[in-house]
Design a protein around this motif. Structure first.
Motif, mmCIF file in Angstrom:
data_model
loop_
_atom_site.group_PDB
_atom_site.id
_atom_site.type_symbol
_atom_site.label_atom_id
_atom_site.label_comp_id
_atom_site.label_asym_id
_atom_site.label_seq_id
_atom_site.Cartn_x
_atom_site.Cartn_y
_atom_site.Cartn_z
ATOM 1 N N GLN A 175 0.577 -0.980 -0.010
ATOM 2 C CA GLN A 175 -0.222 0.158 0.213
ATOM 3 C C GLN A 175 0.760 1.385 -0.193
ATOM 4 O OE1 GLN A 175 -3.440 -0.319 2.958
ATOM 5 N NE2 GLN A 175 -3.277 -1.683 2.407
ATOM 6 N N THR A 176 1.920 1.391 -0.974
ATOM 7 C CA THR A 176 2.829 2.462 -0.439
ATOM 8 C C THR A 176 2.796 3.065 -2.329
ATOM 9 O OG1 THR A 176 4.466 0.710 -1.018
ATOM 10 C CG2 THR A 176 4.216 1.269 1.476
ATOM 11 N N THR A 177 2.952 1.747 -3.267
ATOM 12 C CA THR A 177 2.987 1.867 -5.028
ATOM 13 C C THR A 177 1.514 1.933 -5.285
ATOM 14 O OG1 THR A 177 5.162 2.024 -3.755
ATOM 15 C CG2 THR A 177 4.887 1.388 -6.451
ATOM 16 N N SER A 178 1.817 2.800 -6.559
ATOM 17 C CA SER A 178 1.391 2.720 -7.559
ATOM 18 C C SER A 178 1.812 2.429 -8.481
ATOM 19 C CB SER A 178 -0.457 3.754 -7.585
ATOM 20 O OG SER A 178 -0.751 3.322 -8.916
ATOM 21 N N LYS A 179 1.288 1.454 -9.659
ATOM 22 C CA LYS A 179 2.647 1.159 -10.367
ATOM 23 C C LYS A 179 1.800 1.984 -12.301
ATOM 24 C CE LYS A 179 3.404 -3.233 -10.550
ATOM 25 N NZ LYS A 179 4.276 -4.742 -11.090
ATOM 26 N N VAL A 180 2.235 2.305 -13.031
ATOM 27 C CA VAL A 180 1.168 3.665 -14.103
ATOM 28 C C VAL A 180 1.137 2.497 -15.770
ATOM 29 C CG1 VAL A 180 1.283 5.082 -15.195
ATOM 30 C CG2 VAL A 180 1.031 5.234 -13.267
ATOM 31 N N TYR A 181 0.630 1.814 -16.309
ATOM 32 C CA TYR A 181 0.710 1.469 -17.393
ATOM 33 C C TYR A 181 0.061 1.883 -18.486
ATOM 34 C CZ TYR A 181 2.479 -2.745 -14.382
ATOM 35 O OH TYR A 181 2.680 -3.830 -13.606
ATOM 36 N N THR A 182 1.306 1.482 -19.361
ATOM 37 C CA THR A 182 0.265 2.122 -21.075
ATOM 38 C C THR A 182 0.214 1.389 -21.789
ATOM 39 O OG1 THR A 182 2.485 2.195 -22.032
ATOM 40 C CG2 THR A 182 1.316 4.512 -21.077
ATOM 41 N N GLY A 231 -1.477 4.501 -0.236
ATOM 42 C CA GLY A 231 -2.597 4.072 -0.179
ATOM 43 C C GLY A 231 -2.664 3.110 -0.904
ATOM 44 N N GLU A 232 -4.156 2.795 -1.261
ATOM 45 C CA GLU A 232 -5.066 2.270 -2.856
ATOM 46 C C GLU A 232 -5.574 3.207 -3.109
ATOM 47 O OE1 GLU A 232 -6.554 -0.942 -0.957
ATOM 48 O OE2 GLU A 232 -5.032 -2.154 -0.696
ATOM 49 N N VAL A 233 -5.146 3.182 -4.852
ATOM 50 C CA VAL A 233 -5.537 3.829 -5.769
ATOM 51 C C VAL A 233 -7.121 3.273 -6.168
ATOM 52 C CG1 VAL A 233 -5.208 4.976 -8.291
ATOM 53 C CG2 VAL A 233 -3.343 4.956 -6.397
ATOM 54 N N THR A 234 -8.141 4.060 -6.411
ATOM 55 C CA THR A 234 -9.368 3.721 -7.120
ATOM 56 C C THR A 234 -10.063 3.986 -8.129
ATOM 57 O OG1 THR A 234 -10.610 4.747 -5.105
ATOM 58 C CG2 THR A 234 -9.720 2.639 -4.519
ATOM 59 N N LEU A 292 -5.444 11.366 -9.151
ATOM 60 C CA LEU A 292 -5.913 10.043 -8.240
ATOM 61 C C LEU A 292 -6.172 9.582 -7.242
ATOM 62 C CD1 LEU A 292 -1.870 8.343 -8.671
ATOM 63 C CD2 LEU A 292 -4.001 9.078 -10.324
ATOM 64 N N LEU A 293 -7.553 8.977 -7.330
ATOM 65 C CA LEU A 293 -8.813 8.809 -5.700
ATOM 66 C C LEU A 293 -7.925 7.235 -5.105
ATOM 67 C CD1 LEU A 293 -10.841 10.591 -4.320
ATOM 68 C CD2 LEU A 293 -12.428 8.422 -6.157
ATOM 69 N N GLY A 294 -8.178 7.302 -3.660
ATOM 70 C CA GLY A 294 -8.160 6.299 -2.676
ATOM 71 C C GLY A 294 -9.089 6.552 -2.394
ATOM 72 N N ARG A 295 -9.121 5.337 -1.207
ATOM 73 C CA ARG A 295 -10.139 5.427 0.100
ATOM 74 C C ARG A 295 -10.092 6.737 1.167
ATOM 75 N NH1 ARG A 295 -12.066 -0.091 0.338
ATOM 76 N NH2 ARG A 295 -11.893 -0.735 -1.390
ATOM 77 N N GLU A 296 -10.631 7.348 0.577
ATOM 78 C CA GLU A 296 -10.896 9.113 1.872
ATOM 79 C C GLU A 296 -9.810 9.678 1.013
ATOM 80 O OE1 GLU A 296 -12.715 7.536 5.328
ATOM 81 O OE2 GLU A 296 -15.101 7.976 4.331
ATOM 82 N N LYS A 297 -8.952 9.292 0.116
ATOM 83 C CA LYS A 297 -7.612 10.276 0.204
ATOM 84 C C LYS A 297 -8.307 10.512 -1.753
ATOM 85 C CE LYS A 297 -4.716 9.023 3.593
ATOM 86 N NZ LYS A 297 -3.148 7.788 4.206
ATOM 87 N N LEU A 298 -7.351 11.701 -1.511
ATOM 88 C CA LEU A 298 -6.688 12.161 -2.983
ATOM 89 C C LEU A 298 -5.392 13.087 -2.725
ATOM 90 C CD1 LEU A 298 -8.524 13.111 -6.131
ATOM 91 C CD2 LEU A 298 -8.763 15.198 -4.653
ATOM 92 N N TYR A 299 -5.171 12.148 -4.547
ATOM 93 C CA TYR A 299 -3.157 12.448 -4.482
ATOM 94 C C TYR A 299 -3.845 13.386 -5.391
ATOM 95 C CZ TYR A 299 -3.765 8.314 -1.875
ATOM 96 O OH TYR A 299 -3.335 7.249 -0.380
ATOM 97 N N LEU A 300 -2.586 14.380 -5.764
ATOM 98 C CA LEU A 300 -2.875 15.890 -6.844
ATOM 99 C C LEU A 300 -2.024 15.458 -6.933
ATOM 100 C CD1 LEU A 300 -5.418 17.850 -4.996
ATOM 101 C CD2 LEU A 300 -6.226 16.850 -6.827
ATOM 102 N N PHE A 301 -1.291 15.613 -8.564
ATOM 103 C CA PHE A 301 -0.585 15.515 -9.116
ATOM 104 C C PHE A 301 -0.109 16.936 -9.988
ATOM 105 C CE2 PHE A 301 -0.315 11.292 -7.452
ATOM 106 C CZ PHE A 301 0.982 11.207 -7.851
ATOM 107 N N GLU A 302 0.452 17.943 -9.993
ATOM 108 C CA GLU A 302 0.629 19.057 -10.873
ATOM 109 C C GLU A 302 1.831 19.215 -12.088
ATOM 110 O OE1 GLU A 302 -0.259 23.775 -10.714
ATOM 111 O OE2 GLU A 302 -0.159 22.635 -9.066
#
Length: 299
Positions: free
Chosen positions: A198-205, A225-228, A241-251
């Protein structure tokens, strides 16, 4: 003597309790105040941006028999959206408005093994990501490509992950569950839900064209957290990126640079099991929950 001692002890406890409460109240006031959010973006140890509380605006609830919202995509008209249920639900795309009112539904001639995300290309094509993979053991991962006004004409994008060789892999490597996706410039981007650490979200194309393809690992994002779900703003500068009651914002200046940025984490505590996120414009998000609540969030 005994009474005096007990009285003194009671006064000490009372004063101590009052001080603790005052400290707690002061700490809460400091945490909740806008000033603390502006000044407290860096901590003393690592310089990481602190988690800030969201000002969510409730706008509606799912109605008309829509079972839940596990993903979101834009509908054919402004102010309309498609959503769906996840594993085992009917293979139906529900058309709703921002209040959650049911406007229509499209049943697809496929199976809902574990639908977890929707994406759209802005030109009428919806991508239904059937890649929920709790045990990391699926070999039938697929994205359905469909125009909702022609729900009987569905094409398949079958895929596998380039770096997965075991089904399932060891528990500490179980990061092949995808509940988040977006479409950008002719490609699908898949974001994994880390069921191991629960520390890494892998991004695939992944190709957005029908056929059998391999999802290529692009990068790894550090999220606690876990990205949903995921979406990109229309100008390409904000990745949510949305998680369980969390939001991750990248700019960034575009998606590529946003994927290299350090995210700001926003607490959505109390919102429910947040599962769907969609940009309404460059500064506004539409968020849905599995329980059916619908929110707006201003960046």
């Amino acid at each position: 003597m005994s009474r005096i001692f007990l009285l003194a002890l009671g006064l000490t406890a009372l004063v101590g309790s009052g001080c603790s409460q005052a400290q707690s109240d002061n700490a809460k006031e400091s945490t909740d105040s806008p000033k603390s959010e502006k000044k407290g973006k860096k901590n003393k140890k690592g310089g990481k941006e602190k988690e800030v509380a969201a000002a969510l605006e409730p706008v509606g609830e799912l109605q008309g028999g829509v079972p839940e919202s596990s993903g979101l995509a834009h509908g054919g008209r402004p102010g309309t959206f498609f959503t769906h249920g996840d594993a085992g639900r009917e293979p139906i795309l529900y058309l709703i408005n921002e209040k959650g009112e049911l406007l229509g539904q499209r049943e697809l001639p496929v199976t809902n093994v574990d639908w977890e995300s929707l994406s759209d290309d802005g030109k009428g094509t919806i991508f239904v990501v059937d890649a929920g993979n709790n045990n990391n053991s699926r070999k039938d991962l697929v994205v359905y490509r469909v125009k909702p006004d022609q729900p009987d004409k569905v094409s398949k994008i079958n895929f596998r992950y380039a770096d997965q060789t075991a089904f399932p892999p060891p528990k500490e490597e179980r990061n092949f569950d995808c509940e988040a996706s977006l479409w950008n410039a002719g490609k699908l981007y898949l974001f994994t839900k880390d069921r191991a650490q629960q520390t890494t979200s892998k991004v695939y194309t992944l190709s957005d064209q029908p056929g059998t393809h391999t999802a290529q690992l692009l990068t790894k994002l550090a999220v606690d957290g876990e990205v949903t779900d995921a979406d990109l703003s229309p100008d390409g500068r904000h990745l949510a990126l949305l998680g369980r009651e969390k939001l991750y914002l990248f700019e960034g200046t575009d998606l590529a640079s946003a994927l290299k940025a350090t995210p700001k984490t926003v607490s959505l505590k109390g919102a429910g099991q947040t599962e769907g996120v969609l940009f309404l414009d460059n500064g506004t998000l539409f968020i849905s929950t599995e329980q059916g609540a619908l929110y707006r969030y201003k960046l």
